[in-house]
Design an enzyme around this catalytic site. Structure first.
Site, PDB file in Angstrom:
ATOM      1  N   GLY A  42       0.820  -1.202   0.000  1.00 26.71           N
ATOM      2  CA  GLY A  42       0.000   0.000   0.000  1.00 26.71           C
ATOM      3  C   GLY A  42       0.852   1.249   0.000  1.00 26.71           C
ATOM      4  O   GLY A  42       1.889   1.328   0.659  1.00 26.71           O
ATOM      5  N   GLY A  44      -0.844   4.404   0.255  1.00 24.73           N
ATOM      6  CA  GLY A  44      -1.704   5.496   0.737  1.00 24.73           C
ATOM      7  C   GLY A  44      -0.957   6.253   1.818  1.00 24.73           C
ATOM      8  O   GLY A  44       0.262   6.125   1.975  1.00 24.73           O
ATOM      9  N   ALA A  46      -0.861   5.794   4.890  1.00 23.24           N
ATOM     10  CA  ALA A  46      -0.227   4.903   5.858  1.00 23.24           C
ATOM     11  C   ALA A  46       0.997   4.220   5.244  1.00 23.24           C
ATOM     12  O   ALA A  46       2.124   4.375   5.735  1.00 23.24           O
ATOM     13  CB  ALA A  46      -1.240   3.867   6.340  1.00 23.24           C
ATOM     14  N   SER A 286     -17.993  16.935   0.929  1.00 27.96           N
ATOM     15  CA  SER A 286     -17.284  17.097   2.193  1.00 27.96           C
ATOM     16  C   SER A 286     -18.200  17.548   3.318  1.00 27.96           C
ATOM     17  O   SER A 286     -19.082  18.385   3.148  1.00 27.96           O
ATOM     18  CB  SER A 286     -16.171  18.123   2.042  1.00 27.96           C
ATOM     19  OG  SER A 286     -15.699  18.472   3.323  1.00 27.96           O
ATOM     20  N   ARG A 332     -21.100  12.201  12.619  1.00 26.88           N
ATOM     21  CA  ARG A 332     -21.581  11.541  11.405  1.00 26.88           C
ATOM     22  C   ARG A 332     -22.636  10.477  11.656  1.00 26.88           C
ATOM     23  O   ARG A 332     -23.623  10.389  10.929  1.00 26.88           O
ATOM     24  CB  ARG A 332     -20.400  10.878  10.698  1.00 26.88           C
ATOM     25  CG  ARG A 332     -19.455  11.886  10.169  1.00 26.88           C
ATOM     26  CD  ARG A 332     -18.229  11.265   9.600  1.00 26.88           C
ATOM     27  NE  ARG A 332     -17.405  12.325   9.030  1.00 26.88           N
ATOM     28  CZ  ARG A 332     -16.243  12.127   8.452  1.00 26.88           C
ATOM     29  NH1 ARG A 332     -15.741  10.914   8.377  1.00 26.88           N
ATOM     30  NH2 ARG A 332     -15.568  13.126   7.949  1.00 26.88           N
ATOM     31  N   HIS A 403     -18.541   4.793   3.885  1.00 26.61           N
ATOM     32  CA  HIS A 403     -17.428   5.705   3.676  1.00 26.61           C
ATOM     33  C   HIS A 403     -16.116   5.188   4.255  1.00 26.61           C
ATOM     34  O   HIS A 403     -15.049   5.387   3.696  1.00 26.61           O
ATOM     35  CB  HIS A 403     -17.802   7.027   4.340  1.00 26.61           C
ATOM     36  CG  HIS A 403     -16.749   8.075   4.248  1.00 26.61           C
ATOM     37  ND1 HIS A 403     -16.286   8.521   3.040  1.00 26.61           N
ATOM     38  CD2 HIS A 403     -16.080   8.759   5.193  1.00 26.61           C
ATOM     39  CE1 HIS A 403     -15.368   9.447   3.260  1.00 26.61           C
ATOM     40  NE2 HIS A 403     -15.209   9.597   4.549  1.00 26.61           N
TER      41      HIS A 403
HETATM   42  C1  LIG Z   1     -14.066  10.343  -0.426  1.00 25.21           C
HETATM   43  C2  LIG Z   1     -13.314  10.248   0.869  1.00 25.21           C
HETATM   44  C3  LIG Z   1     -13.014  11.410   1.583  1.00 25.21           C
HETATM   45  C4  LIG Z   1     -12.314  11.341   2.793  1.00 25.21           C
HETATM   46  N1  LIG Z   1     -12.033  12.495   3.452  1.00 25.21           N
HETATM   47  C5  LIG Z   1     -11.305  12.432   4.599  1.00 25.21           C
HETATM   48  C6  LIG Z   1     -10.932  13.636   5.279  1.00 25.21           C
HETATM   49  O1  LIG Z   1     -11.259  14.736   4.867  1.00 25.21           O
HETATM   50  N2  LIG Z   1     -10.195  13.525   6.403  1.00 25.21           N
HETATM   51  C7  LIG Z   1      -9.803  12.316   6.898  1.00 25.21           C
HETATM   52  O2  LIG Z   1      -9.122  12.280   7.911  1.00 25.21           O
HETATM   53  N3  LIG Z   1     -10.138  11.171   6.263  1.00 25.21           N
HETATM   54  C8  LIG Z   1     -10.874  11.195   5.131  1.00 25.21           C
HETATM   55  N4  LIG Z   1     -11.216  10.026   4.494  1.00 25.21           N
HETATM   56  C9  LIG Z   1     -10.701   8.755   4.978  1.00 25.21           C
HETATM   57  C10 LIG Z   1      -9.252   8.583   4.568  1.00 25.21           C
HETATM   58  O3  LIG Z   1      -9.051   9.149   3.304  1.00 25.21           O
HETATM   59  C11 LIG Z   1      -8.831   7.128   4.480  1.00 25.21           C
HETATM   60  O4  LIG Z   1      -9.251   6.431   5.591  1.00 25.21           O
HETATM   61  C12 LIG Z   1      -7.318   7.019   4.419  1.00 25.21           C
HETATM   62  O5  LIG Z   1      -6.820   7.861   3.416  1.00 25.21           O
HETATM   63  C13 LIG Z   1      -6.865   5.605   4.204  1.00 25.21           C
HETATM   64  O6  LIG Z   1      -5.472   5.596   4.001  1.00 25.21           O
HETATM   65  P1  LIG Z   1      -4.674   4.236   3.923  1.00 25.21           P
HETATM   66  O7  LIG Z   1      -3.276   4.601   3.656  1.00 25.21           O
HETATM   67  O8  LIG Z   1      -4.964   3.433   5.125  1.00 25.21           O
HETATM   68  O9  LIG Z   1      -5.295   3.437   2.695  1.00 25.21           O
HETATM   69  P2  LIG Z   1      -5.486   3.818   1.147  1.00 25.21           P
HETATM   70  O10 LIG Z   1      -5.189   5.221   0.846  1.00 25.21           O
HETATM   71  O11 LIG Z   1      -6.808   3.270   0.754  1.00 25.21           O
HETATM   72  O12 LIG Z   1      -4.365   3.000   0.420  1.00 25.21           O
HETATM   73  C14 LIG Z   1      -4.424   1.630   0.217  1.00 25.21           C
HETATM   74  C15 LIG Z   1      -3.218   1.204  -0.569  1.00 25.21           C
HETATM   75  O13 LIG Z   1      -3.106  -0.212  -0.529  1.00 25.21           O
HETATM   76  C16 LIG Z   1      -2.978  -0.735  -1.827  1.00 25.21           C
HETATM   77  N5  LIG Z   1      -3.623  -2.037  -1.821  1.00 25.21           N
HETATM   78  C17 LIG Z   1      -4.857  -2.363  -1.364  1.00 25.21           C
HETATM   79  N6  LIG Z   1      -5.073  -3.680  -1.495  1.00 25.21           N
HETATM   80  C18 LIG Z   1      -3.969  -4.193  -2.043  1.00 25.21           C
HETATM   81  C19 LIG Z   1      -3.592  -5.501  -2.440  1.00 25.21           C
HETATM   82  N7  LIG Z   1      -4.392  -6.536  -2.281  1.00 25.21           N
HETATM   83  N8  LIG Z   1      -2.384  -5.656  -3.006  1.00 25.21           N
HETATM   84  C20 LIG Z   1      -1.535  -4.600  -3.160  1.00 25.21           C
HETATM   85  N9  LIG Z   1      -1.838  -3.364  -2.788  1.00 25.21           N
HETATM   86  C21 LIG Z   1      -3.042  -3.166  -2.246  1.00 25.21           C
HETATM   87  C22 LIG Z   1      -3.623   0.282  -2.724  1.00 25.21           C
HETATM   88  O14 LIG Z   1      -3.097   0.173  -4.014  1.00 25.21           O
HETATM   89  C23 LIG Z   1      -3.230   1.577  -2.037  1.00 25.21           C
HETATM   90  O15 LIG Z   1      -1.944   1.958  -2.430  1.00 25.21           O
HETATM   91  C24 LIG Z   1     -11.929  10.085   3.295  1.00 25.21           C
HETATM   92  C25 LIG Z   1     -12.234   8.936   2.590  1.00 25.21           C
HETATM   93  C26 LIG Z   1     -12.948   9.002   1.399  1.00 25.21           C
HETATM   94  C27 LIG Z   1     -13.340   7.745   0.728  1.00 25.21           C
END
Ligand SMILES: Cc1cc2nc3c(=O)[nH]c(=O)nc-3n(C[C@H](O)[C@H](O)[C@H](O)COP(=O)(O)OP(=O)(O)OC[C@H]3O[C@@H](n4cnc5c(N)ncnc54)[C@H](O)[C@@H]3O)c2cc1C
Ligand code: FES
Lengths: 639, 257
Positions: A42, A44, A46, A286, A332, A403
């Site tokens: 991942g 993202g 994180a 938002s 929410r 969400h």
């Molecule tokens: C529309 C929207 C608006 C939001 N707005 C806000 C906000 O304003 N403030 C806030 O705090 N939070 C917000 N959130 C929540 C927040 O964006 C997410 O919870 C957070 O960004 C998740 O980050 P992450 O790094 O955990 O995962 P993600 O950003 O989802 O990243 C997942 C990563 O894992 C990889 N991956 C997944 N499965 C696999 C696999 N099987 N094999 C290989 N790679 C894989 C993907 O390619 C990606 O790179 C929002 C969410 C959404 C949907």
């Protein structure tokens, strides 16, 4: 093997736990860091922040993502902002208040020590991001601007227009690319994790599919980090990106990682309503809109007049009426449930009658159109593009949508799952948000985990474990690869009549109906049996075209839907076994006289952690008891 | 649904190509029952459901967020990157922009720096390489001072934000007669040069990124401005002027050294 749910919360007063722990963490000396390799799944907030930071420290990082570039991870879509306890506006914020609000907002179902640490490191996140060149909004004096968000009574949210997630992610991505340039990160894009390889009880590698060539690859490392995001797409329609999936976390669960609180789902109150059967995803508007927009429905059932023709006295601003002190800014879960109540009572608006109004008329009269456009212009444009209606001229129609998932893989204070060496960050873990996440706190958590927590705790893991040398010829790799390949072949050989999307939509309907905004015992039992039936139909009637050794998008979908068909059942089971209402989990059987959520702390102040026992076997429910020493347990009230 | 929606039929001419090394061709399909309230990609989903039911190969295209922010979607639609609407990504384009019985030609981005992988999916990893060459500030976690220690004028912060809004989709390259990546590259150079945190490395960054761009097979910028017209995020040509300044300064400084 017994399930070890030791949370490893450090000793001492809550203010000192993290400092004490960092001091006690074993260090890996700089020369030795070069000898360790880490797989980060991942990119993202994180995974991206973790990969960059671990590479900066000297570890050899392999980074994996599904998209064609790390910059496209789903975090990019976050609009509203990121919280921190900077107290720049001098309005009474502090680490303690952010901690307190987050524990309370999560409806007392998170671990206090973790939440405190999150609040503590929040300020460093903002410093780091500004240093990376993240163009946060500023005031005329050149200082950082803040806004209040999602029910917070202080202004602690930092934002970059309506694109905060994008800008934070690009910051992390650029830091990653800096390390790619130095050869410290190897990028594997367009790759999907098919299995986690566990050797001698420790996570040591992954099996991945190259989504372009179809090749199955083996990757070995000294530790594995999952930052694979949430599983909201189990509902088919959600605000998540199309490729978001629960697959990597689900594979880990099947390999022995505990899955905690899978039923905690966040249903966001302000999304653009469903337009019809061809709908593929839902778009969030938002939550910052609720700072100026007023939510209402017509007082009369089935009122078909154009909203602009409905006079003031015939409108019910129900949030302001029911919750006079928080009004439109209730959390929410409360806002969503109330929208559902209005629609269920026949007050829904628009052609489908499954929506409520969010009205800016008064705000425009008060502040002027330009001021409103400066704040929300890009959101209004997005709304108009999708619905062909202008929010400057008539109220928006909104409805709740799935969400975020608060549930996820269980981790201890070190972010390690029940499988040693497997660490889980961001939305993929069961997180610090308890049963309900407050706005602007997911971005904070993802970056806290990646920039500021894992660099310490992973060092401690390496410093305290003797890792045997293994390579990809180990029999566990053979076994995992064989199983992964057989599963792909199996999908192709069913040769049935229904597409993966078709099954996914059916699953989504079951989940939304019975495991959605309001849940009850009978519905949850129905969901479990319907999902089991759908799963067996899937394995006999699926139709996947093409081959395994080429770009095959339908094959990718099949794997993800197969996982969702198992995960959905676990969510229903978890919801069934929690007959209390808390945060995003509302059990109809457990409400106050005023129809508000009723928590049952005497029996349920714990996290439920599920242990896999086989696909058609009942999983075992374990508990991690939660202690509230600093934030006394009280029933939330927003009246 | 606003009640204004219609059901239309469209005639599609799709670019099909099995993989990187085979030759592509156009394939024609007629799709009935398309709601004008559907997005363009939902129309393609509908086509794929139909193709699979008819035992034909589904059409491959990139997409993910479907909100116009991830930059994953692409497509040349009737010769225009991201289709006919100004400042709109393909995933945000709706079928109400088309009429009943329209013919819609769908092709991939065409540029030697973006090889076709299958149908309309292309390889854009060259963009990542441009960023890896210098599109960052060299700050490690732990180095940062307090976020408010350096005030930044609102004007510069806003300009930096406008440049940073680039989603890296590649429409600029696909629309440019020279297949230049100058708008993409300059947006990042500009964003970071406008901020004190990025200023320190501004000249070096500009020369490294522009060099990488050349090496990766992107063409030169000769001011056609097609990139700006096709950009779904309204990234401005002034970023290119700012980059040229930084690049020029880099030249002077390196001569001095
Ligand atoms: C529309 C929207 C608006 C939001 N707005 C806000 C906000 O304003 N403030 C806030 O705090 N939070 C917000 N959130 C929540 C927040 O964006 C997410 O919870 C957070 O960004 C998740 O980050 P992450 O790094 O955990 O995962 P993600 O950003 O989802 O990243 C997942 C990563 O894992 C990889 N991956 C997944 N499965 C696999 C696999 N099987 N094999 C290989 N790679 C894989 C993907 O390619 C990606 O790179 C929002 C969410 C959404 C949907
Ligand atoms: S799919 Fe993300 S920008 Fe179009």
């Amino acid at each position: 093997m017994s399930f070890n749910l030791d949370s490893k919360i450090p000793e001492g007063p809550i203010q000192d736990k993290w400092e004490n722990h960092k001091f006690k963490c074993k260090l890996v000396n700089p020369a030795n860091k070069r000898k360790y390799s880490v797989i980060v799944v991942g990119t993202g907030l994180a995974g991206g922040s973790a990969a960059a930071t671990l590479a900066e420290l000297g570890y050899n990082v392999k980074s994996f993502c599904i998209q064609d570039s790390p910059r496209r991870a789903h975090s990019i879509a976050a609009q509203g902002g990121v919280n921190a306890a900077k107290n720049y506006p001098n309005d009474g914020d502090s680490v303690w208040r952010l901690f307190y609000d987050t524990v309370k907002g999560g409806d007392y179902r998170a671990r206090e020590a973790n939440v405190y640490r999150l609040a503590q490191v929040s300020n460093s996140i903002i410093d780091q991001c500004v240093a990376q060149g993240v163009p946060f909004a500023r005031d005329y004096g050149g200082y950082l601007a803040n806004r209040s968000f999602g029910g917070a009574q202080v202004s602690r949210t930092f934002y970059a227009k309506g694109q905060t997630g994008q800008q934070l992610l690009l910051g992390a991505y650029q830091s990653m690319m800096k390390e790619v340039g130095k050869g410290k990160i190897d990028l594997y894009t367009r790759r999907e994790i098919l299995d986690i390889v566990v050797i001698d009880g420790k996570a040591r590698g992954v099996i991945v599919r190259d989504l372009i060539t179809g090749d199955i690859e083996r990757h070995v490392a000294d530790a594995v980090i999952l930052g694979s995001g949430g599983y909201g797409n189990v509902y088919f329609l959600s605000t998540n990106a199309m490729g978001s999936n629960g697959g990597a976390a689900w594979k880990a669960y099947k390999k022995g990682a505990g899955f905690a609180n899978p039923c905690y789902t966040q249903i966001h109150p302000t999304c653009i309503p469903v337009h019809g059967d061809s709908q593929s995803k839902l778009t969030l508007m938002s939550e910052s809109l609720r700072n100026d927009g007023r939510v209402w429905v017509p007082k009369k059932e089935g009122d078909d007049r154009h909203p602009n023709d409905i006079p003031e006295e015939e409108r019910d601003y129900y949030l302001e009426r029911i919750y006079p002190s928080f009004g439109n800014l209730v959390p929410r879960d409360v806002a969503s449930r109330n929208a559902k109540n209005q629609v269920d009572a026949g007050k829904g608006v628009g052609e489908t009658k499954v929506a409520v109004f969010l009205d800016f008329k008064q705000a425009i009269e008060r502040d002027g159109k330009d001021a409103i456009a400066a704040k929300y212009g890009n959101l209004f444009e997005m709304y108009q593009r999708i619905t062909d209606e202008s929010p400057y001229e008539q109220p928006m129609r909104i409805y709740p949508a799935v969400h975020y998932t608060m549930g996820g893989l269980w981790v201890d204070y070190n972010l390690q799952s029940t499988i040693p060496g497997l660490h889980v960050l961001g939305e993929a873990n069961f997180s610090d948000h308890g049963a309900n996440r407050l706005g602007a706190s997911a971005l904070m958590q993802g970056l806290a985990d990646g920039y500021f927590v894992i660099p310490y705790t992973l060092g401690n893991y390496f410093g305290t474990n003797d890792l045997e040398k293994v390579d990809t010829t180990h029999p566990e790799f053979d076994k995992s690869e064989k199983e992964a390949k057989e599963r792909l072949e199996k999908f192709l050989n069913i040769k049935g009549s229904r597409t993966a999307d078709d099954f996914h939509k059916s699953l989504g309907k079951i989940m939304w109906e019975h495991v959605g905004m309001a849940r009850n015992e009978a519905g949850l039992k129905t969901a479990i049996s319907q999902i089991q039936k759908l799963r067996s139909e899937f394995w006999t009637d699926l139709k996947i075209p093409g081959e395994t050794d080429e770009v095959n998008i339908e094959l990718e979908k099949a794997g993800r839907v197969a996982d969702f068909l198992e995960l959905g059942e676990l969510m229903a089971r978890d919801a069934l076994m929690r007959p209390e209402s808390c945060g995003g989990h509302f059990r109809v059987e457990s409400q106050t006289d005023e129809n508000e959520a009723l928590r049952r702390d005497d029996q349920f102040a714990h996290s439920a952690v599920w242990e896999f026992k086989g696909v058609d076997q009942e999983p075992i429910r374990h508990k991690e008891e939660l202690k509230f020493e600093y934030v006394p347990l009280t029933q939330r009230s927003y009246k | 649904m606003s009640g204004k929606e219609k059901i239309i039929t469209v005639h599609l001419k799709l670019w099909r190509q099995k993989n990187r090394s085979t030759k592509g061709f156009f394939e024609e399909h007629t799709l009935e029952g398309v709601s004008t309230g559907s997005s363009f990609l939902e129309m393609l989903d509908q086509l794929n459901e139909k193709l699979i039911r008819e035992d034909k190969a589904p059409f491959a295209f990139d997409h993910d967020c479907r909100e116009g922010i991830c930059g994953m979607c692409s497509l040349m639609i009737n010769g225009q990157a991201h289709g006919p609407e100004r400042a709109t990504t393909t995933c945000q384009l709706h079928m109400r922009s088309f009429s009943d019985q329209d013919t819609i030609v769908i092709e991939p981005w065409r540029s030697s720096a973006f090889p076709v992988l299958k149908d309309c999916m292309v390889d854009r990893t060259s963009f990542d390489k441009v960023i890896a060459a210098g599109g960052f500030t060299s700050v490690n976690v732990g180095n940062a001072q307090d976020a408010n220690a350096l005030p930044i004028s609102k004007e510069n912060a806003d300009l930096a934000m406008d440049a940073a809004a680039c989603i890296g989709c590649g429409a600029c390259v696909a629309s440019c007669p020279n297949a230049s990546a100058m708008l993409f590259t300059s947006a990042k150079i500009s964003q970071l040069a406008l901020l004190p945190q990025g200023k320190v490395e501004a000249h070096k960054r500009a020369s490294k990124m522009v060099e990488a761009m050349d090496e990766l097979g992107f063409g030169n910028c000769s001011n056609h401005a097609e990139c700006e017209a096709s950009c779904p995020k309204d990234i401005n040509l002034s970023n290119i002027a700012r980059t040229n300044r930084e690049f020029f300064k880099a030249k002077i400084f390196s001569e001095k050294e």
